[in-house]
Design an enzyme around this catalytic site. Sequence first.
Site, PDB file in Angstrom:
ATOM      1  CB  SER A 143     -12.945 -58.115  -6.177  1.00 37.36           C
ATOM      2  OG  SER A 143     -11.728 -57.461  -6.464  1.00 37.36           O
ATOM      3  N   GLY A 144     -12.458 -59.786  -8.387  1.00 40.10           N
ATOM      4  CA  GLY A 144     -12.004 -60.395  -9.635  1.00 40.10           C
ATOM      5  C   GLY A 144     -10.496 -60.387  -9.820  1.00 40.10           C
ATOM      6  CG  HIS A 145      -6.463 -57.564  -9.507  1.00 40.72           C
ATOM      7  ND1 HIS A 145      -5.886 -57.720 -10.750  1.00 40.72           N
ATOM      8  CD2 HIS A 145      -5.463 -57.184  -8.678  1.00 40.72           C
ATOM      9  CE1 HIS A 145      -4.596 -57.448 -10.668  1.00 40.72           C
ATOM     10  NE2 HIS A 145      -4.319 -57.118  -9.424  1.00 40.72           N
ATOM     11  N   GLY A 204      -7.473 -53.627  -8.311  1.00 42.50           N
ATOM     12  CA  GLY A 204      -7.108 -53.042  -9.590  1.00 42.50           C
ATOM     13  C   GLY A 204      -6.885 -51.545  -9.569  1.00 42.50           C
ATOM     14  CG  HIS A 217      14.692 -52.186 -25.858  1.00 42.65           C
ATOM     15  ND1 HIS A 217      15.277 -50.940 -25.843  1.00 42.65           N
ATOM     16  CD2 HIS A 217      14.116 -52.316 -27.076  1.00 42.65           C
ATOM     17  CE1 HIS A 217      15.087 -50.341 -27.001  1.00 42.65           C
ATOM     18  NE2 HIS A 217      14.378 -51.161 -27.761  1.00 42.65           N
ATOM     19  CG  HIS A 251      -3.782 -51.797 -14.474  1.00 42.88           C
ATOM     20  ND1 HIS A 251      -5.022 -52.056 -13.965  1.00 42.88           N
ATOM     21  CD2 HIS A 251      -3.533 -52.793 -15.347  1.00 42.88           C
ATOM     22  CE1 HIS A 251      -5.498 -53.168 -14.506  1.00 42.88           C
ATOM     23  NE2 HIS A 251      -4.595 -53.629 -15.359  1.00 42.88           N
TER      24      HIS A 251
END
Length: 194
Positions: free
Chosen positions: A7-9, A57, A121, A130
Amino acid sequence: MYLYGASGHAKVIIDILRANNEKLEALFDDNEAIDSLLDYPVLRSSEVCGPLIISIGSNGIRRKIAESLNVTFGSAFHPSAIISEEAEIKEGTVVMQGAIIQSGTHIGKHCIINTGASVDHECLIGDYVHISPHCTLCGNVQVGEGTWIGAGTTITPGVKIGNWSVVGAGSVVTKNIPDNVLAVGNRCKVIKKI
């Protein structure tokens, strides 16, 4: 390299692999109506092999798939990303275009550090997290397993966000967020359990 999820990811990960001159052999997907994506063959999940990146995703679905497979997992880092040599990034993680990961940061397995995200950091990012496009995580931020940080969110130094929570897009997080909640706003507040 192989991808699981067509798919899009997956399209964005394909761009990363192309930018690194890394060959993509095929994709796998459970949807039998999909037989190709960007001219790459899409095979059935019963044929899965590695090295593999899970190109889905949803944090929960990525975890379910990762835990069900016995393959070698790869990673993909776009060449425009700036990643400190002192950062540690585990298997299956994808770092998108323009992301910055600073010294002393630890990023877990099967994470997505999306387009233009900045992870400063000594941040500790759990597995299956995500970090959406254009998020800013200041120094010493901790994000628990499976949490989704919405696009454009800013998290101030030292904040801890629990496991499997969602922080809404555009939030400004100045205080700790517990496990399994939806939190939104500027100043970010918990609005419900999930």
